[in-house]
Each structure stands twice: as C-alpha cells, then as structure tokens.
Design an enzyme around this catalytic site. Structure first.
Site, PDB file in Angstrom:
ATOM      1  N   HIS A 219       0.996  -9.873   8.307  1.00  0.00           N
ATOM      2  CA  HIS A 219       1.255  -8.903   7.242  1.00  0.00           C
ATOM      3  C   HIS A 219       2.673  -8.965   6.683  1.00  0.00           C
ATOM      4  CE1 HIS A 219       2.989  -6.881  10.704  1.00  0.00           C
ATOM      5  NE2 HIS A 219       3.673  -6.125   9.864  1.00  0.00           N
TER       6      HIS A 219
HETATM    7  C1  UD1 Z   1       5.210  -1.414   7.843  1.00  0.00           C
HETATM    8  C2  UD1 Z   1       6.582  -1.714   8.442  1.00  0.00           C
HETATM    9  C3  UD1 Z   1       6.486  -2.973   9.301  1.00  0.00           C
HETATM   10  C4  UD1 Z   1       5.368  -2.872  10.308  1.00  0.00           C
HETATM   11  C5  UD1 Z   1       4.062  -2.558   9.580  1.00  0.00           C
HETATM   12  C6  UD1 Z   1       2.896  -2.436  10.522  1.00  0.00           C
HETATM   13  C7  UD1 Z   1       8.550  -1.118   7.044  1.00  0.00           C
HETATM   14  C8  UD1 Z   1       9.641  -1.676   6.237  1.00  0.00           C
HETATM   15  N1  UD1 Z   1       7.573  -1.985   7.402  1.00  0.00           N
HETATM   16  O1  UD1 Z   1       4.893  -2.503   6.968  1.00  0.00           O
HETATM   17  O2  UD1 Z   1       7.716  -3.135   9.992  1.00  0.00           O
HETATM   18  O3  UD1 Z   1       5.266  -4.079  11.020  1.00  0.00           O
HETATM   19  O4  UD1 Z   1       4.241  -1.328   8.867  1.00  0.00           O
HETATM   20  O5  UD1 Z   1       1.723  -2.210   9.835  1.00  0.00           O
HETATM   21  O6  UD1 Z   1       8.569   0.046   7.356  1.00  0.00           O
HETATM   22  N2  UD1 Z   1      -1.028   0.468   2.879  1.00  0.00           N
HETATM   23  C9  UD1 Z   1      -2.316   0.945   2.922  1.00  0.00           C
HETATM   24  N3  UD1 Z   1      -2.596   1.983   3.756  1.00  0.00           N
HETATM   25  C10 UD1 Z   1      -1.636   2.554   4.538  1.00  0.00           C
HETATM   26  C11 UD1 Z   1      -0.324   2.070   4.478  1.00  0.00           C
HETATM   27  C12 UD1 Z   1      -0.046   1.021   3.658  1.00  0.00           C
HETATM   28  O7  UD1 Z   1      -3.194   0.471   2.230  1.00  0.00           O
HETATM   29  O8  UD1 Z   1      -1.971   3.476   5.311  1.00  0.00           O
HETATM   30  C13 UD1 Z   1      -0.741  -0.668   1.988  1.00  0.00           C
HETATM   31  C14 UD1 Z   1      -0.171  -0.211   0.686  1.00  0.00           C
HETATM   32  O9  UD1 Z   1      -0.615  -1.088  -0.292  1.00  0.00           O
HETATM   33  C15 UD1 Z   1       1.328  -0.398   0.882  1.00  0.00           C
HETATM   34  C16 UD1 Z   1       1.365  -1.631   1.779  1.00  0.00           C
HETATM   35  O10 UD1 Z   1       0.204  -1.513   2.610  1.00  0.00           O
HETATM   36  O11 UD1 Z   1       2.019  -0.559  -0.301  1.00  0.00           O
HETATM   37  C17 UD1 Z   1       2.593  -1.745   2.613  1.00  0.00           C
HETATM   38  O12 UD1 Z   1       2.748  -0.568   3.418  1.00  0.00           O
HETATM   39  P1  UD1 Z   1       4.201  -0.163   3.992  1.00  0.00           P
HETATM   40  O13 UD1 Z   1       4.092   0.992   4.904  1.00  0.00           O
HETATM   41  O14 UD1 Z   1       5.167  -0.101   2.886  1.00  0.00           O
HETATM   42  O15 UD1 Z   1       4.622  -1.458   4.820  1.00  0.00           O
HETATM   43  P2  UD1 Z   1       3.789  -2.351   5.839  1.00  0.00           P
HETATM   44  O16 UD1 Z   1       3.609  -3.685   5.228  1.00  0.00           O
HETATM   45  O17 UD1 Z   1       2.601  -1.648   6.370  1.00  0.00           O
END
Ligand code: UD1
Length: 386
Positions: A219
C-alpha cells in the site's frame, strides 16, 4: 517518592489507522490491570473509517469502542493532520489529561503529539526511534517530529536509542521495552483463522493453496501511486503467481490506484487471488501459514520475524533493521529479478530462519504500564525532560 496528586487526569490513548490498533489493544488492557495507572480514554481520530480497515479489527483485537471518535476521514496530509489537530485540542480542555499516549508513525500520531506538546501535556510515544532515513516517506517525518516533542520514548529495538541520540534526544527519556505488536500476535494466535476458511469465506476454493502460498500486502505510495511502478509490480507478481499461488488482501488505496490506472486486467493472472482487506485473525492465520510474505508494510516485517516466516520487503529501506539483522526479513526494493530469485530460493527449501529479537516476548504492555504509572506519579520536576 511518589506524589499521589501529580497524576489526577486520565491518560488519552490515540489511534487513527490500522497499524495503531495492534499496539493499543494490549496497552489498554495492561493500563486497566495496573492499579497505579490513572484511567485511560481511547480516542479514535477517524483517519481510517472503512469497516474492513477499522471496525473488524477492533473486534478481533478485543479493543473497546473508542470513548471519542473525531471522524476526520481522508484528505491530503496537510488537511488530515490539521483536522486531527483542530478536533483533538478541545479534548485537552474537556479532560485535563495527565498524558497523551501515541503509537507508531501515522498522521494522527504526529497531529495529536503536536497539540498536546503545545499545551504542555506530556506525550508518550510508543515505537519511538525507528528510522528509515528516507524523508520521502510521510511516516519518517511523523517519527522524527513526534520523537522530538514526546517526553517518554518507548523503543522496540536497542538500535533506536542511537537514532534518537543522533537527533539530540536525551537518553534519559528513552526506555527499551520491546514490541507491542508481538503482544497482540501472541493474544491472537490461538484464535487465528485457518487460510482455507478465509479463502472459502471469500468464495475461493480452499484447495488452491494445498501446496503452499505466498501472501502479498502492498500500500506504500512508492509502490502503488505511480502507474508505471504499479504496472511493473503487477507483472512481477503475475510471474511469481504462476509458480506459487499468491493471496493478496488489498488495501483500498491500492485497489483505487489499480482502477484509476486501468490495470484491472493484470489481476486476472492465474494464481493471483485478490481478497478484500482482512481482519486481524485472518491475517495472522495467513501470515503464519504462508511459504513467503511479500510486503511493504512495517508491521508485517515484524510479525513475520516473530512467526519465523520468510519476508521479502518491496522497499529500498526499512526503519525496522532488526527484522533484517536478526529476523526473517530481506530487503528487495524494486529489483523484480531479485524478487523472483528470492521466491525460487525459498521454494527450494531455503529462506531465512532468523531468531526472536530481545524483548519481543509478548509482555511489553505490562512493562510500559508499570513504568508509566511510576513516571506519572513522580513530581513533575523530578521527571527528566531533555
Ligand atoms: C496509513 C498510514 C500508513 C499505514 C497505513 C496502514 C499515514 C501517513 N499513513 O496509510 O503509515 O501503513 O495507514 O493502512 O498516516 N481509505 C479508505 N478507507 C479508509 C481509509 C483510507 O478507503 O478507512 C483510502 C482513501 O482513499 C484514502 C487512502 O485510502 O485517501 C489513504 O488513506 P490514509 O489514511 O491517508 O493513508 P494510508 O495509505 O491508509
């Protein structure tokens, strides 16, 4: 001497995203079992909100429902961090906490630390001092800054102390306690779901993995946010899947990229089995039984080391070097011929065996709770603030 009135306020324990939950669950249980600890309140920032990334894991880890949910949701790093900060600050007025406990390196970790430090509420950072030395990773920025402003730094490996000292942190603030992830792993292993059951539940034939399987989790932006990089990665996975079935519980960020870049066809490669994000008990079952794990996750590098399962990490660096030096982890980066060769060598009976790092014994939460209870009840002037 302990001062019974020094720590009257509750401890605010912050989680935001999936990797935080495995660390906070055993800690909350240890806080509740430690008579000298003040009460603890669980604050969820809402950074992760999907049931698959969130609700299901709370149940698997026996985490209580959050006392407060800030419901920040997704956004750019700036927006997400700022929203957490804005919504977290009023909790300090409402609860007058004696300490804010943060774990790991996600945006919520830094956001809440920054708010607390500016309000002179001590911050305890669990999993301090890990460094990839790669400032292009948002997590590295979060780690460095959180460690600068936290008063209590709990580390998972001895090497973290040298990283912190190099950045001017007073070693008296640093406490080597071991790894909370392993506490959760121990708690989950007896309840882990067998891979065949996980496959059946997702509508796949269980005999697909009769001769072993690889597990994939990816991811990181460096692997999934650019079309060329992602296409090359999918091609490499397809080649490996022809030799060894690959089960791939897919993070929503990765799935969104594959759809956006019109790469869905590449997922139809024989032997490549895409699954929705799994619960913790399913993941532990999959990791424990896998022939090899291919990942860019931090936590999975640690869990495979603890389980003794070979791990190939698709990153150029790791902030968890002990998993390479002592554990089962090998850094592959984006060298796909090397990836295929490493899988072949594991299939031929090799693969790193590794050993369990010091204090990854499943008892870290108790060590933190005992230390923190003493610390919170010491007169403030007697605490070390470096
Ligand atoms: C976050 C953490 C990362 C961790 C990962 C585990 C930061 C900078 N990154 O990354 O260190 O390894 O979580 O999963 O804090 N999304 C969904 N549903 C959700 C949450 C997110 O669909 O419940 C999608 C959205 O499109 C969002 C994208 O995932 O924009 C990224 O989510 P985000 O929480 O920004 O970062 P992660 O890539 O999950």
């Amino acid at each position: 001497m302990l001062d019974p009135v020094a720590a009257v306020g509750p401890v605010l324990c912050v989680v935001g995203a999936r990797p935080n939950y495995m660390k906070m669950a055993p800690l909350l249980r240890a806080f509740a079992a430690e008579p000298a600890m003040p009460s603890a309140l669980l604050v969820h920032t809402g950074q992760h909100y999907d049931f698959a990334l969130n609700g299901r894991l709370f149940a698997d880890l026996q985490l209580p429902s959050p006392d407060v949910n800030l419901e920040v949701g997704s956004g750019s790093h700036a927006v997400q961090t700022a929203e957490v900060m804005k919504r977290f600050e009023p909790l300090l007025d409402a609860h007058s906490p004696s300490c804010v406990v943060v774990v790991g390196d996600v945006n919520s970790t830094l956001a809440c630390s920054l708010v607390a430090a500016k309000r002179e509420v001590p911050v305890a950072h669990v999993e301090a001092g890990l460094r990839s030395f790669d400032r292009t990773m948002p997590e590295e920025i979060n780690r460095v800054l959180t460690d600068q402003i936290a008063e209590l730094l709990y580390t998972t490996e001895r090497g973290a102390l040298a990283n912190l000292e190099r950045e001017g942190v007073d070693p008296a603030r640093v406490h080597f306690v071991g790894n909370l992830m392993i506490d959760s792993l121990h708690a989950a292993l007896p309840r882990a779901v067998a891979p065949a059951a996980t496959l059946s539940a997702e509508g796949h034939p269980a005999d697909l993995i009769g001769k072993g399987f690889g597990l994939v989790t990816l991811h990181r932006p460096s692997n999934v946010d650019a079309p060329d990089a992602l296409a090359a990665l999918l091609e490499a996975l397809a080649a490996i899947a022809a030799r060894l079935p690959l089960l791939w519980p897919m993070h929503p960020r990765t799935r969104a990229s594959i759809e956006r870049f019109a790469l869905v066809e590449a997922l139809r490669a024989p032997g490549l089995v895409c699954l929705p994000p799994q619960g913790y008990l399913e993941m532990v079952g999959l990791m424990n039984a896998a022939t090899v794990v291919l990942t860019d996750s931090g936590g999975v590098q640690e869990e495979t080391t603890a389980l003794g399962v070979p791990c190939l990490t698709l990153r150029e660096n790791t902030e968890r070097p002990i998993t390479v030096e002592q554990g089962t982890n090998t850094l592959i980066g984006r060298d796909f011929p090397a990836l295929r060769a490493a899988v072949e060598s594991i299939l031929a009976g090799g693969g790193k065996r590794g050993r369990l790092p010091e204090l990854w014994d499943g008892r870290t939460a108790g060590r933190i709770a005992r230390h923190m209870a003493q610390w919170l009840r010491a007169p403030r002037a007697a605490r070390v603030i470096g």
